[in-house]
Design a protein around this motif. Sequence first.
Motif, PDB file in Angstrom:
ATOM      1  N   LYS A   1      12.123  -3.613 -10.204  1.00  0.00           N
ATOM      2  CA  LYS A   1      13.415  -3.767  -9.536  1.00  0.00           C
ATOM      3  C   LYS A   1      13.990  -2.449  -9.030  1.00  0.00           C
ATOM      4  O   LYS A   1      14.867  -2.457  -8.170  1.00  0.00           O
ATOM      5  N   GLU A   2      13.539  -1.327  -9.551  1.00  0.00           N
ATOM      6  CA  GLU A   2      14.049  -0.051  -9.068  1.00  0.00           C
ATOM      7  C   GLU A   2      13.471   0.324  -7.710  1.00  0.00           C
ATOM      8  O   GLU A   2      14.107   1.038  -6.941  1.00  0.00           O
ATOM      9  N   ARG A   3      12.279  -0.184  -7.410  1.00  0.00           N
ATOM     10  CA  ARG A   3      11.633   0.185  -6.145  1.00  0.00           C
ATOM     11  C   ARG A   3      11.699  -0.928  -5.108  1.00  0.00           C
ATOM     12  O   ARG A   3      11.496  -0.670  -3.920  1.00  0.00           O
ATOM     13  N   VAL A   4      11.982  -2.134  -5.543  1.00  0.00           N
ATOM     14  CA  VAL A   4      12.194  -3.252  -4.610  1.00  0.00           C
ATOM     15  C   VAL A   4      13.538  -3.854  -4.989  1.00  0.00           C
ATOM     16  O   VAL A   4      13.633  -4.696  -5.882  1.00  0.00           O
TER      17      VAL A   4
ATOM     18  N   ASP B   1       0.823  -1.202   0.000  1.00  0.00           N
ATOM     19  CA  ASP B   1       0.000   0.000   0.000  1.00  0.00           C
ATOM     20  C   ASP B   1       0.861   1.258   0.000  1.00  0.00           C
ATOM     21  O   ASP B   1       0.586   2.231  -0.722  1.00  0.00           O
ATOM     22  N   LEU B   2       1.936   1.251   0.808  1.00  0.00           N
ATOM     23  CA  LEU B   2       2.816   2.416   0.859  1.00  0.00           C
ATOM     24  C   LEU B   2       3.534   2.639  -0.473  1.00  0.00           C
ATOM     25  O   LEU B   2       3.710   3.783  -0.914  1.00  0.00           O
ATOM     26  N   LEU B   3       3.978   1.565  -1.098  1.00  0.00           N
ATOM     27  CA  LEU B   3       4.614   1.682  -2.413  1.00  0.00           C
ATOM     28  C   LEU B   3       3.637   2.256  -3.434  1.00  0.00           C
ATOM     29  O   LEU B   3       4.024   3.042  -4.318  1.00  0.00           O
ATOM     30  N   GLU B   4       2.394   1.878  -3.318  1.00  0.00           N
ATOM     31  CA  GLU B   4       1.363   2.382  -4.230  1.00  0.00           C
ATOM     32  C   GLU B   4       1.109   3.870  -4.011  1.00  0.00           C
ATOM     33  O   GLU B   4       0.958   4.640  -4.970  1.00  0.00           O
ATOM     34  N   GLN B   5       1.120   4.291  -2.740  1.00  0.00           N
ATOM     35  CA  GLN B   5       0.746   5.664  -2.406  1.00  0.00           C
ATOM     36  C   GLN B   5       1.909   6.644  -2.491  1.00  0.00           C
ATOM     37  O   GLN B   5       1.691   7.829  -2.792  1.00  0.00           O
ATOM     38  N   GLU B   6       3.132   6.179  -2.198  1.00  0.00           N
ATOM     39  CA  GLU B   6       4.274   7.078  -2.062  1.00  0.00           C
ATOM     40  C   GLU B   6       5.304   6.813  -3.167  1.00  0.00           C
ATOM     41  O   GLU B   6       6.075   5.854  -3.078  1.00  0.00           O
ATOM     42  N   PRO B   7       5.362   7.642  -4.191  1.00  0.00           N
ATOM     43  CA  PRO B   7       6.302   7.397  -5.298  1.00  0.00           C
ATOM     44  C   PRO B   7       7.767   7.392  -4.870  1.00  0.00           C
ATOM     45  O   PRO B   7       8.597   6.754  -5.512  1.00  0.00           O
TER      46      PRO B   7
ATOM     47  N   GLY C   1       6.386 -11.052  -3.845  1.00  0.00           N
ATOM     48  CA  GLY C   1       5.502 -10.499  -4.866  1.00  0.00           C
ATOM     49  C   GLY C   1       5.624  -9.008  -5.092  1.00  0.00           C
ATOM     50  O   GLY C   1       5.075  -8.483  -6.070  1.00  0.00           O
ATOM     51  N   LEU C   2       6.352  -8.295  -4.232  1.00  0.00           N
ATOM     52  CA  LEU C   2       6.401  -6.838  -4.368  1.00  0.00           C
ATOM     53  C   LEU C   2       7.282  -6.391  -5.522  1.00  0.00           C
ATOM     54  O   LEU C   2       6.991  -5.398  -6.185  1.00  0.00           O
ATOM     55  N   GLN C   3       8.384  -7.108  -5.789  1.00  0.00           N
ATOM     56  CA  GLN C   3       9.223  -6.733  -6.918  1.00  0.00           C
ATOM     57  C   GLN C   3       8.492  -6.954  -8.236  1.00  0.00           C
ATOM     58  O   GLN C   3       8.590  -6.126  -9.158  1.00  0.00           O
TER      59      GLN C   3
END
Length: 326
Positions: free
Chosen positions: A53-56, A19-25, A46-48
């Motif tokens: 790969k840039e965010r996880v 949820d945080l990854l979705e909300q916070e660029p 599952g998050l990557q």
Amino acid sequence: MSTARSDGLAASINATLSDLLEQEPGLLLLGEDIGRLGGVFRVTRGLQERFGKERVRDTLLAESSIIGQAVGMAMSGLVPVCEIQFDGFSYPAVNQLVTQAARIGVRWNGQVSPSLVVRVPTGGGFRGVEHHSESNEALFARVPGISVACPSTGEDADQILRYAVTLGAPVVMYEPIRLYWRKAGPPRDPAPATSPTAARIARRGTDLTVVTYGAIIHEVLRAAHELSPDVDVEVVDLRWVAPLDMDTILRSLSRTGRLLIVHEGSRDLGVGAEIAASVVERDVGSLRGPVRRLAPDRRVYPPADFEQQYLIGVQEIKNEVLVMTG
């Protein structure tokens, strides 16, 4: 908006991070094998695949490098959430956390307020090998500039994470390993904590207050329920060990008059000692007996076959309560 979670700790943290990854660029995750494998405990599974790969980011097997990268990212306005595989592996990162992350705000005269979260699986009870079952939260709790949390429920992990990424200062969140997949435990008082950093009353009682945190709260609650109705135990779940919510502890003590502190980290120079000292300094008049601590002796965590001789169990907690109320 944050919602209460009753599922296991791992599933709750995964859902909150998603949820945080979705909300916070500007938020991103760093850690050893957290992308490809989902981390050693699959908390980030599952998050990557979902966020890329840039965010996880899978990192080198070097904890100082993980925190070093995160410090630079945080100073640049990003919000890194790091994972250290086990708390016993956090020692190579101490220099970066203590001499860099904790001091940046002061060093820059408040002009920089970097948000940085370090997630650390912690504690024993799952037959881990050396460096895999420690409880070293007191090490970071005494460092000015670092906040230290230890949730024992998915709901609390969700609230703490959401608060931590907005704090503008480093937060180390200890995640009890043996609660990652446990979906049920002894009954608790459903009332939420009064603030993101407040302790919460997990069980109401009148005869004695037990202050605790992390995985061992399950043993404390079991002991309290087994002692009832002969002894009515109130249980305070700290949730944070830095800052310590002494106000909630003192309010509970004013009702019960007796205080026992139980934790999984070693007894000497630990969180319990700080609580005991603060109680004596601030409200010794409420005490109807001496403050007592129940925790393992100061020794290295033993091999898996002997860990039950190290960990504090339900019967030991019951015995201590009976001594104090007898």
